[in-house]
Design an enzyme around this catalytic site. Structure first.
Site, mmCIF file in Angstrom:
data_model
loop_
_atom_site.group_PDB
_atom_site.id
_atom_site.type_symbol
_atom_site.label_atom_id
_atom_site.label_comp_id
_atom_site.label_asym_id
_atom_site.label_seq_id
_atom_site.Cartn_x
_atom_site.Cartn_y
_atom_site.Cartn_z
ATOM 1 N N CYS A 295 0.869 -1.254 0.124
ATOM 2 C CA CYS A 295 -0.087 -0.057 -0.090
ATOM 3 C C CYS A 295 0.941 1.395 -0.085
ATOM 4 O O CYS A 295 0.867 1.928 -0.994
ATOM 5 C CB CYS A 295 -1.049 -0.099 1.153
ATOM 6 S SG CYS A 295 -2.330 -1.094 0.971
HETATM 7 N N1 NAD Z 1 -3.762 -7.037 1.212
HETATM 8 C C1 NAD Z 1 -4.275 -6.062 2.012
HETATM 9 O O1 NAD Z 1 -4.224 -5.864 3.080
HETATM 10 C C2 NAD Z 1 -4.759 -4.881 1.210
HETATM 11 C C3 NAD Z 1 -5.542 -3.719 1.920
HETATM 12 C C4 NAD Z 1 -5.929 -2.863 1.313
HETATM 13 C C5 NAD Z 1 -6.092 -2.622 -0.216
HETATM 14 N N2 NAD Z 1 -5.525 -3.630 -0.891
HETATM 15 C C6 NAD Z 1 -5.569 -3.954 -2.263
HETATM 16 O O2 NAD Z 1 -6.221 -4.838 -2.839
HETATM 17 C C7 NAD Z 1 -5.611 -5.403 -3.900
HETATM 18 C C8 NAD Z 1 -5.156 -6.863 -3.872
HETATM 19 O O3 NAD Z 1 -4.003 -6.763 -2.953
HETATM 20 P P1 NAD Z 1 -3.459 -8.113 -2.396
HETATM 21 O O4 NAD Z 1 -2.579 -7.937 -1.170
HETATM 22 O O5 NAD Z 1 -4.743 -9.034 -1.972
HETATM 23 O O6 NAD Z 1 -2.763 -8.757 -3.595
HETATM 24 P P2 NAD Z 1 -2.435 -10.171 -3.757
HETATM 25 O O7 NAD Z 1 -1.416 -10.288 -4.766
HETATM 26 O O8 NAD Z 1 -1.927 -10.985 -2.351
HETATM 27 O O9 NAD Z 1 -3.532 -11.132 -4.310
HETATM 28 C C9 NAD Z 1 -4.073 -10.876 -5.499
HETATM 29 C C10 NAD Z 1 -4.391 -12.085 -6.095
HETATM 30 O O10 NAD Z 1 -5.169 -11.771 -7.311
HETATM 31 C C11 NAD Z 1 -4.694 -12.951 -8.262
HETATM 32 N N3 NAD Z 1 -5.024 -12.400 -9.827
HETATM 33 C C12 NAD Z 1 -4.292 -11.691 -10.461
HETATM 34 N N4 NAD Z 1 -4.753 -11.398 -11.520
HETATM 35 C C13 NAD Z 1 -6.193 -11.951 -11.698
HETATM 36 C C14 NAD Z 1 -7.287 -12.049 -12.607
HETATM 37 N N5 NAD Z 1 -7.153 -11.608 -13.748
HETATM 38 N N6 NAD Z 1 -8.067 -12.780 -12.292
HETATM 39 C C15 NAD Z 1 -8.276 -13.424 -10.840
HETATM 40 N N7 NAD Z 1 -7.356 -13.114 -9.966
HETATM 41 C C16 NAD Z 1 -6.274 -12.832 -10.445
HETATM 42 C C17 NAD Z 1 -3.340 -13.152 -7.869
HETATM 43 O O11 NAD Z 1 -3.054 -14.268 -8.407
HETATM 44 C C18 NAD Z 1 -3.630 -13.124 -6.571
HETATM 45 O O12 NAD Z 1 -3.390 -14.299 -5.892
HETATM 46 C C19 NAD Z 1 -4.609 -4.216 -4.381
HETATM 47 O O13 NAD Z 1 -5.027 -3.280 -5.033
HETATM 48 C C20 NAD Z 1 -4.309 -3.612 -3.113
HETATM 49 O O14 NAD Z 1 -3.821 -2.325 -3.059
HETATM 50 C C21 NAD Z 1 -4.896 -4.733 -0.265
#
Ligand code: NAD
Length: 401
Positions: free
Chosen positions: A243
């Site tokens: 983030c």
């Molecule tokens: N993890 C957190 O605590 C958190 C908090 C706030 C915001 N976010 C936001 O959420 C979003 C995801 O973050 P994250 O940490 O979960 O990421 P991550 O990389 O852990 O997980 C994302 C998942 O999406 C999958 N993916 C990629 N392309 C895809 C597609 N076309 N179709 C289906 N699945 C697909 C990936 O394989 C992965 O498993 C980002 O924008 C991040 O900034 C995350």
């Protein structure tokens, strides 16, 4: 798990087949979700994961939480594009699509909606509904969870907002409606930019306070006694995770692109926070130098490779930058992190246990992450010198950032 209580039929579509296999086997790889919780969801027979796009067929509600990284310093929406194109094939009248990924204002309306309409032949806001609702998960936070953290919700039109709000009210205690998706997208970037800028402020203050021989930690604690108008942030070795090092740049990119101006607060905060790992190494060089020692050839033990306490998330962690600098100076670097997997640590860096022997054999210990799992007594008893970047240790041979 709350989703079991609510009773939706849930498909976890993820392009990473390894992840879907683990999910179906109830092997959690997310710190905040236990394998037991996952197991009970799988056992209901109403949840399964799949890496096949066709598993999205027939959806009523789709939540998009794909990565939004920076690639060569620019927002990379390729994951949102791929997910939108997959979903577009399966959008039916009455369906709802909500983007949760962090991104710049305008993404939902200008980027996602056209792809959904083109692929489905339907009209967004009339035939089906679209909204944006930022994720507010705070990994490792046991108090504020998905359920009790208010959820900001928005839609591309009033009908979409109604659908988005109705859906999330089944999952969380409270929703906060905003008038449009741009406002909801900006809300998330404001929250993260606020943290990023304030951390940069105390980081720069810590650097100057050390030169002035003033205890910045004590000053922050004292300021926090003010019951209004102040919120404490603490210095550290830099910012990490998915983030803070990334999201504010989505905002500054959009501002530059649309308004042609530089978002100076973000640029400055990036600059200060990115230089903190250098500063940590410089402090270590100074400390060794005072003892007539060189960093080259010195054994340095790093405590904590995750960017955040009590999590195993090493993405963009400043500890990796610290380790890289130390290695480039010819130090012999070892690291301890009970939460981080060996495979998530940079090559050339050995993960070891924080045994008394390991601690005693290091010329210097640098505490980078304040995991509860660290035995602080063992560290202070056996370490010859500690640079504590989190201000959790006490002792004559402990120095703070
Ligand atoms: N993890 C957190 O605590 C958190 C908090 C706030 C915001 N976010 C936001 O959420 C979003 C995801 O973050 P994250 O940490 O979960 O990421 P991550 O990389 O852990 O997980 C994302 C998942 O999406 C999958 N993916 C990629 N392309 C895809 C597609 N076309 N179709 C289906 N699945 C697909 C990936 O394989 C992965 O498993 C980002 O924008 C991040 O900034 C995350």
């Amino acid at each position: 798990m709350r989703s079991v209580v609510v009773g939706y039929d849930v498909v976890g579509y993820d392009t990473d087949e390894l992840r879907t296999k683990k999910l179906n086997a109830a092997e959690s790889f997310i710190d905040d979700v236990t394998s037991e919780d996952l197991q009970s969801a799988v056992e209901t027979g109403r949840y399964h994961a799949s890496s096949q796009g066709r598993s999205c067929a027939g959806f009523d509600v789709a939540i998009v939480t794909v990565p939004t990284p920076l690639t060569e310093g620019r927002p990379d929406l390729s994951f949102i594009e791929a997910a939108s194109r997959t979903l577009a094939r399966y959008v039916r009248p009455g369906a709802l699509v909500v983007l949760e990924s962090t991104t710049y204002p305008g993404t939902t309306e200008e980027f996602v909606v056209p792809m959904l309409e083109e692929g489905s032949g339907l009209i967004a806001g009339e035939d089906f509904f679209v909204g944006y609702s930022p994720e507010r998960i705070d990994p490792g936070n046991r108090v504020w969870t998905l359920t009790n953290t208010p959820k900001v919700v928005s839609g591309i039109n009033p009908a979409s907002l109604e659908q988005v709000d109705r859906f999330y009210r089944t999952l969380v205690d409270r929703t906060v409606r905003v008038s449009g998706t741009h406002e909801a997208e900006l809300t998330k970037l404001l929250e993260n930019t606020f943290r990023h800028v304030n951390i940069a402020l105390v980081n720069e203050l810590a650097v100057f306070a050390a030169e002035l021989d003033i205890d910045v930690w004590e000053a922050i604690d004292a300021a926090a006694s003010k019951p209004f108008g102040f919120m404490p942030f603490h210095p550290g070795p830099g910012v990490g995770g998915h983030c803070l090092p990334i999201d504010p740049s989505y905002l500054s990119w959009r501002v530059r692109r649309r308004v042609g101006k530089s978002f100076r607060f973000v640029e400055l905060a990036n600059d200060i926070n990115e230089h903190m790992p250098d500063y940590v190494v410089r402090r270590l060089i100074d400390a060794l130098n005072r003892d007539g020692k060189a960093l080259r050839g010195a054994r340095v033990l790093l405590l904590g490779m995750a960017y955040k306490r009590n999590t195993g998330d090493a993405r963009e962690a400043p500890s990796a930058a610290v380790a890289k600098h130390l290695l480039s100076y010819g130090a012999e670097v070892r690291a301890v992190d009970p939460h981080v997997l060996d495979s998530d640590v940079m090559s050339g860096l050995a993960l070891v246990d924080a045994t008394p022997e390991e601690i005693a054999s290091a010329e210097a210990v640098v505490l980078l992450t304040d995991h509860d799992a660290f035995d602080l007594d063992v560290v202070t008893t056996h370490a010859r010198y500690v640079l504590d970047t989190r201000h959790i240790l006490e002792g004559d041979h402990v120095e703070y950032l």
